[in-house]
Design an enzyme around this catalytic site. Structure first.
Site, PDB file in Angstrom:
ATOM      1  N   CYS A   5       0.842  -1.202   0.000  1.00 55.24           N
ATOM      2  CA  CYS A   5       0.000   0.000   0.000  1.00 55.24           C
ATOM      3  C   CYS A   5       0.881   1.257   0.000  1.00 55.24           C
ATOM      4  O   CYS A   5       1.712   1.454   0.894  1.00 55.24           O
ATOM      5  CB  CYS A   5      -0.919  -0.008   1.220  1.00 55.24           C
ATOM      6  SG  CYS A   5      -1.831   1.520   1.421  1.00 55.24           S
ATOM      7  N   GLY A  93     -14.118   6.015  -8.335  1.00 57.18           N
ATOM      8  CA  GLY A  93     -12.775   6.146  -8.898  1.00 57.18           C
ATOM      9  C   GLY A  93     -11.671   6.065  -7.865  1.00 57.18           C
ATOM     10  O   GLY A  93     -10.576   6.605  -8.073  1.00 57.18           O
ATOM     11  N   HIS A  98      -6.747   2.758   0.572  1.00 60.99           N
ATOM     12  CA  HIS A  98      -6.438   3.089   1.974  1.00 60.99           C
ATOM     13  C   HIS A  98      -7.224   4.359   2.265  1.00 60.99           C
ATOM     14  O   HIS A  98      -7.060   5.355   1.537  1.00 60.99           O
ATOM     15  CB  HIS A  98      -4.923   3.288   2.106  1.00 60.99           C
ATOM     16  CG  HIS A  98      -4.433   3.653   3.467  1.00 60.99           C
ATOM     17  ND1 HIS A  98      -3.376   2.996   4.092  1.00 60.99           N
ATOM     18  CD2 HIS A  98      -4.833   4.621   4.333  1.00 60.99           C
ATOM     19  CE1 HIS A  98      -3.163   3.559   5.268  1.00 60.99           C
ATOM     20  NE2 HIS A  98      -4.044   4.553   5.445  1.00 60.99           N
ATOM     21  N   HIS A 100      -8.778   7.741   2.813  1.00 62.47           N
ATOM     22  CA  HIS A 100      -8.211   9.091   2.818  1.00 62.47           C
ATOM     23  C   HIS A 100      -9.295  10.084   2.456  1.00 62.47           C
ATOM     24  O   HIS A 100     -10.266   9.748   1.777  1.00 62.47           O
ATOM     25  CB  HIS A 100      -7.028   9.198   1.851  1.00 62.47           C
ATOM     26  CG  HIS A 100      -7.347   8.766   0.455  1.00 62.47           C
ATOM     27  ND1 HIS A 100      -7.391   7.441   0.088  1.00 62.47           N
ATOM     28  CD2 HIS A 100      -7.658   9.473  -0.660  1.00 62.47           C
ATOM     29  CE1 HIS A 100      -7.704   7.350  -1.191  1.00 62.47           C
ATOM     30  NE2 HIS A 100      -7.887   8.583  -1.676  1.00 62.47           N
ATOM     31  N   HIS A 102      -9.926  13.725   0.624  1.00 71.55           N
ATOM     32  CA  HIS A 102      -9.403  14.823  -0.205  1.00 71.55           C
ATOM     33  C   HIS A 102      -9.862  16.147   0.403  1.00 71.55           C
ATOM     34  O   HIS A 102     -11.034  16.303   0.764  1.00 71.55           O
ATOM     35  CB  HIS A 102      -9.943  14.731  -1.635  1.00 71.55           C
ATOM     36  CG  HIS A 102      -9.459  13.540  -2.393  1.00 71.55           C
ATOM     37  ND1 HIS A 102      -8.399  13.594  -3.266  1.00 71.55           N
ATOM     38  CD2 HIS A 102      -9.878  12.248  -2.396  1.00 71.55           C
ATOM     39  CE1 HIS A 102      -8.193  12.394  -3.790  1.00 71.55           C
ATOM     40  NE2 HIS A 102      -9.087  11.555  -3.283  1.00 71.55           N
TER      41      HIS A 102
END
Ligand code: 5GP
Ligand code: ZN
Length: 114
Positions: A5, A93, A98, A100, A102
Site C-alpha cells: 500500500c 474512482g 487506503h 483518505h 481529499h
C-alpha cells in the site's frame, strides 16, 4: 501496515511525501496531482479501505482527524472554505485502497468541475 500500500509506505516513511502535518491518527500530505489550487490528502494511519469496514474506534479516530483539521484550517489556507471528498470504491474512482479524505480549496469550487 499493508505490504503493497502506497499510503502505508508513506506513513512508515519508506516512500517520501510532501507531508504538512502528522499526529497519532493521521498524516496530511499534498496531492501529487492536484485538481484544485489547494489539494491535500488526509490519510488515516490505520490501513482500511472502506468506511463500512470501520470499527467504532476507527470511526471516532476519523472524527478526531476532522476536528483537528477544523482547528488547523487557517494554517492550511482553508479559511475561505474547502470541500472534503472520500472516494469509496470503483464507481467513485478510488485508486488508492487506503482510506483518505481529499481536501480541496484555493478557489471557488463548482460542482460541474468535479
Ligand atoms: P483516490 O483516487 O484513491 O481517491 O485518491 C488517490 C490520490 O492519491 C489521487 O488524488 C492521487 O493524485 C494521489 N496520489 C497518488 N500517488 C501519489 C503519490 O505518490 N504522492 C502523492 N502526494 N499523492 C499521490
Ligand atoms: Zn495502507
Amino acid at each position: 501496515m499493508e505490504e503493497n500500500c502506497l499510503f502505508c509506505k508513506m506513513i512508515k516513511g519508506d516512500v517520501t511525501s510532501s507531508k504538512v502535518f502528522e499526529d497519532d491518527n493521521m498524516i496530511i500530505i499534498k496531492d501529487i496531482n492536484p485538481i484544485a489550487p489547494i489539494h491535500y490528502l488526509l490519510i488515516v494511519k490505520e490501513h482500511y479501505q472502506f468506511l463500512n469496514q470501520q470499527s467504532i474506534e476507527q470511526a471516532h479516530k476519523l472524527g478526531e482527524c476532522l476536528h483537528k483539521l477544523s482547528i488547523m484550517q487557517s494554517t492550511l489556507g482553508l479559511d475561505k472554505g474547502y470541500r472534503l471528498i472520500i472516494n469509496q470504491g470503483e464507481f467513485a474512482g478510488q485508486s488508492v485502497h487506503h482510506l483518505h479524505v481529499h481536501i480541496l480549496s484555493g478557489k471557488e469550487l463548482k460542482w460541474e468541475q468535479l
